[in-house]
Design a protein around this motif. Structure first.
Motif, PDB file in Angstrom:
ATOM      1  N   HIS A 201       0.854  -1.182   0.000  1.00  0.00           N
ATOM      2  CA  HIS A 201       0.000   0.000   0.000  1.00  0.00           C
ATOM      3  C   HIS A 201       0.893   1.235   0.000  1.00  0.00           C
ATOM      4  O   HIS A 201       1.967   1.243   0.617  1.00  0.00           O
ATOM      5  CB  HIS A 201      -0.910   0.006   1.239  1.00  0.00           C
ATOM      6  N   GLY A 202       0.444   2.312  -0.663  1.00  0.00           N
ATOM      7  CA  GLY A 202       1.244   3.527  -0.763  1.00  0.00           C
ATOM      8  C   GLY A 202       1.547   4.195   0.563  1.00  0.00           C
ATOM      9  O   GLY A 202       2.485   4.993   0.658  1.00  0.00           O
ATOM     10  N   ARG A 203       0.760   3.899   1.586  1.00  0.00           N
ATOM     11  CA  ARG A 203       0.980   4.473   2.916  1.00  0.00           C
ATOM     12  C   ARG A 203       1.968   3.647   3.731  1.00  0.00           C
ATOM     13  O   ARG A 203       2.495   4.096   4.748  1.00  0.00           O
ATOM     14  CB  ARG A 203      -0.357   4.521   3.667  1.00  0.00           C
ATOM     15  N   ASN A 204       2.218   2.414   3.290  1.00  0.00           N
ATOM     16  CA  ASN A 204       3.164   1.563   3.999  1.00  0.00           C
ATOM     17  C   ASN A 204       4.597   1.898   3.612  1.00  0.00           C
ATOM     18  O   ASN A 204       4.841   2.654   2.668  1.00  0.00           O
ATOM     19  CB  ASN A 204       2.839   0.091   3.737  1.00  0.00           C
ATOM     20  N   ILE A 205       5.560   1.352   4.328  1.00  0.00           N
ATOM     21  CA  ILE A 205       6.954   1.763   4.168  1.00  0.00           C
ATOM     22  C   ILE A 205       7.830   0.617   3.671  1.00  0.00           C
ATOM     23  O   ILE A 205       7.576  -0.554   3.938  1.00  0.00           O
ATOM     24  CB  ILE A 205       7.515   2.353   5.473  1.00  0.00           C
ATOM     25  N   SER A 206       8.870   1.006   2.960  1.00  0.00           N
ATOM     26  CA  SER A 206       9.767   0.042   2.330  1.00  0.00           C
ATOM     27  C   SER A 206      10.801  -0.483   3.320  1.00  0.00           C
ATOM     28  O   SER A 206      11.039   0.102   4.383  1.00  0.00           O
ATOM     29  CB  SER A 206      10.483   0.701   1.155  1.00  0.00           C
ATOM     30  N   ASP A 207      11.455  -1.581   2.939  1.00  0.00           N
ATOM     31  CA  ASP A 207      12.548  -2.106   3.754  1.00  0.00           C
ATOM     32  C   ASP A 207      13.667  -1.070   3.894  1.00  0.00           C
ATOM     33  O   ASP A 207      14.328  -1.001   4.934  1.00  0.00           O
ATOM     34  CB  ASP A 207      13.104  -3.388   3.127  1.00  0.00           C
ATOM     35  N   GLU A 208      13.889  -0.265   2.846  1.00  0.00           N
ATOM     36  CA  GLU A 208      14.904   0.782   2.915  1.00  0.00           C
ATOM     37  C   GLU A 208      14.584   1.768   4.042  1.00  0.00           C
ATOM     38  O   GLU A 208      15.476   2.160   4.823  1.00  0.00           O
ATOM     39  CB  GLU A 208      14.980   1.532   1.586  1.00  0.00           C
ATOM     40  N   GLN A 209      13.326   2.184   4.132  1.00  0.00           N
ATOM     41  CA  GLN A 209      12.929   3.115   5.191  1.00  0.00           C
ATOM     42  C   GLN A 209      13.054   2.467   6.567  1.00  0.00           C
ATOM     43  O   GLN A 209      13.490   3.109   7.528  1.00  0.00           O
ATOM     44  CB  GLN A 209      11.483   3.576   4.951  1.00  0.00           C
ATOM     45  N   ILE A 210      12.678   1.210   6.655  1.00  0.00           N
ATOM     46  CA  ILE A 210      12.757   0.496   7.930  1.00  0.00           C
ATOM     47  C   ILE A 210      14.203   0.400   8.406  1.00  0.00           C
ATOM     48  O   ILE A 210      14.523   0.694   9.565  1.00  0.00           O
ATOM     49  CB  ILE A 210      12.129  -0.905   7.801  1.00  0.00           C
ATOM     50  N   ARG A 211      15.107   0.020   7.493  1.00  0.00           N
ATOM     51  CA  ARG A 211      16.523  -0.114   7.875  1.00  0.00           C
ATOM     52  C   ARG A 211      17.125   1.241   8.259  1.00  0.00           C
ATOM     53  O   ARG A 211      17.915   1.328   9.204  1.00  0.00           O
ATOM     54  CB  ARG A 211      17.315  -0.733   6.717  1.00  0.00           C
ATOM     55  N   ALA A 212      16.753   2.296   7.538  1.00  0.00           N
ATOM     56  CA  ALA A 212      17.260   3.629   7.875  1.00  0.00           C
ATOM     57  C   ALA A 212      16.810   4.032   9.274  1.00  0.00           C
ATOM     58  O   ALA A 212      17.593   4.587  10.059  1.00  0.00           O
ATOM     59  CB  ALA A 212      16.774   4.650   6.843  1.00  0.00           C
ATOM     60  N   CYS A 213      15.561   3.762   9.582  1.00  0.00           N
ATOM     61  CA  CYS A 213      15.014   4.082  10.906  1.00  0.00           C
ATOM     62  C   CYS A 213      15.775   3.342  11.999  1.00  0.00           C
ATOM     63  O   CYS A 213      16.130   3.919  13.034  1.00  0.00           O
ATOM     64  CB  CYS A 213      13.526   3.722  10.929  1.00  0.00           C
ATOM     65  N   VAL A 214      16.050   2.074  11.776  1.00  0.00           N
ATOM     66  CA  VAL A 214      16.779   1.260  12.753  1.00  0.00           C
ATOM     67  C   VAL A 214      18.198   1.781  12.933  1.00  0.00           C
ATOM     68  O   VAL A 214      18.711   1.881  14.058  1.00  0.00           O
ATOM     69  CB  VAL A 214      16.789  -0.220  12.314  1.00  0.00           C
TER      70      VAL A 214
END
Length: 331
Positions: A201-214
């Motif tokens: 879904h367009g509101r959900n986040i990519s693995d790239e965003q998740i890893r950056a956050c971590v």
């Protein structure tokens, strides 16, 4: 189906854990009957971040909402506690109260003025995201052109870091989220966002965003809305699937819960607001029929996480310890 022995273990873990819900979803309006906050108390939740505004609303409405909600909570001090510091949450839990802070979805609420950050902080706001789906003065939204963090957005991050407020990049564009994470001196959160790898879904986040956050030390709160989970009638098992994915990708110290649960608000029609601003919710992405995971389902979520092999320590972290740890660092 959760086996009886697992259900028993889930009940014991849940009843003895700090339970943190990182975002409410009911329409921010003074007409909201806050007696409905009792449903979170009944479900065993100890802390809730209550939404008081989003970019579709004028900034003055956010201030009205804060005034109304603060007044109500302070007038019901036997059951609710307006939080100043993270330790207040533990005090509220010990007293059988629901701890409350506020959040804002989008920086239109600042009226283009950085000093509004401190103003909102004094009133109990402890997290604010950049752009609600569409671009604004601070950055880009997830349903608009993929723009990055603006100079105003950087000034706002500096001020949020200074006063002690979660920088939140839910609802934001890929570029804005990555740039905000890189710019902030303190950990950044996706307060209520789900992984695209589980549901695209367009509101959900990519693995790239998740890893950056971590990598920044932040965390991701799993959202309980059916549109983002991938089923119009979501259940605890589906919610736990998103949690499980994030635990494996982000690590058990970087996952939390933010149900985005909503109850009807007086005569305020959510449908009318959506119809007046269709650009915020593209028809191809939103059916308007999505349900929610109810706060009362969280104990069952624990059962599904146990079935998936997660330890009691990991589950306690997800239920609330991760958010509390980060609040101690940022607030």
């Amino acid at each position: 189906m959760i086996q009886t022995d697992i259900a028993r273990r889930a009940r014991a873990i849940f009843s003895d854990s700090l339970v943190w819900d990182g975002h409410s979803g009911f329409m921010p309006n003074p007409a909201a009957d806050l007696n409905n906050l009792q449903l979170w108390r009944d479900a065993g939740v100890h802390y809730l971040s209550v939404d008081v505004g989003f970019d579709v609303l004028p900034w003055e409405q956010t201030v009205r909402n804060l005034a109304a909600f603060r007044h109500w909570i302070l007038d019901h001090a036997d059951d609710y506690l307006l939080v100043n510091q993270p330790e207040d949450i533990l005090s509220a839990r010990a007293a059988g109260k629901l701890a409350i802070t506020f959040d804002i979805e989008g920086m239109n609420a600042l009226d283009g003025r950085v000093e509004m950050v401190e103003f909102y902080h004094h009133l109990g706001v402890r997290q604010m995201l950049f752009a609600y789906n569409r671009n604004n003065l601070a950055g880009g939204g997830c349903h608009d052109e993929n723009t990055g963090l603006t100079s105003f957005g950087k000034q706002v991050i500096d001020e949020m870091n200074r006063v002690g407020m979660f920088v939140d990049v839910s609802h934001c564009s890929l570029q804005t989220s990555i740039e905000a994470i890189e710019y902030s001196r303190k950990p950044v959160i996706f307060s209520h966002s789900n992984p695209k790898a589980v549901h695209a879904h367009g509101r959900n986040i990519s693995d790239e965003q998740i890893r950056a956050c971590v990598n920044n030390g932040g965390l991701i709160g799993v959202n309980g809305i059916g549109e983002f989970l991938g089923d119009s009638a979501p259940d605890a098992a589906l919610f736990a699937r998103h949690v499980d994915y994030l635990i494996h990708l982000a690590g058990p110290r970087h996952v939390g819960i933010a149900l985005d649960y909503a109850f009807p608000v007086g005569n305020v029609s959510t449908g009318e607001i959506l119809a007046a601003h269709p650009e915020y919710w593209p028809a191809e992405e939103y059916s308007g029929e999505g349900g929610y995971v109810h706060p009362s389902a969280l104990e069952e979520v624990v059962g599904h996480l146990l079935q998936s092999g997660h330890s009691e320590k990991v589950i306690r972290n997800v239920l609330g310890e991760n958010f509390l740890r980060l609040a101690r660092e940022v607030w």
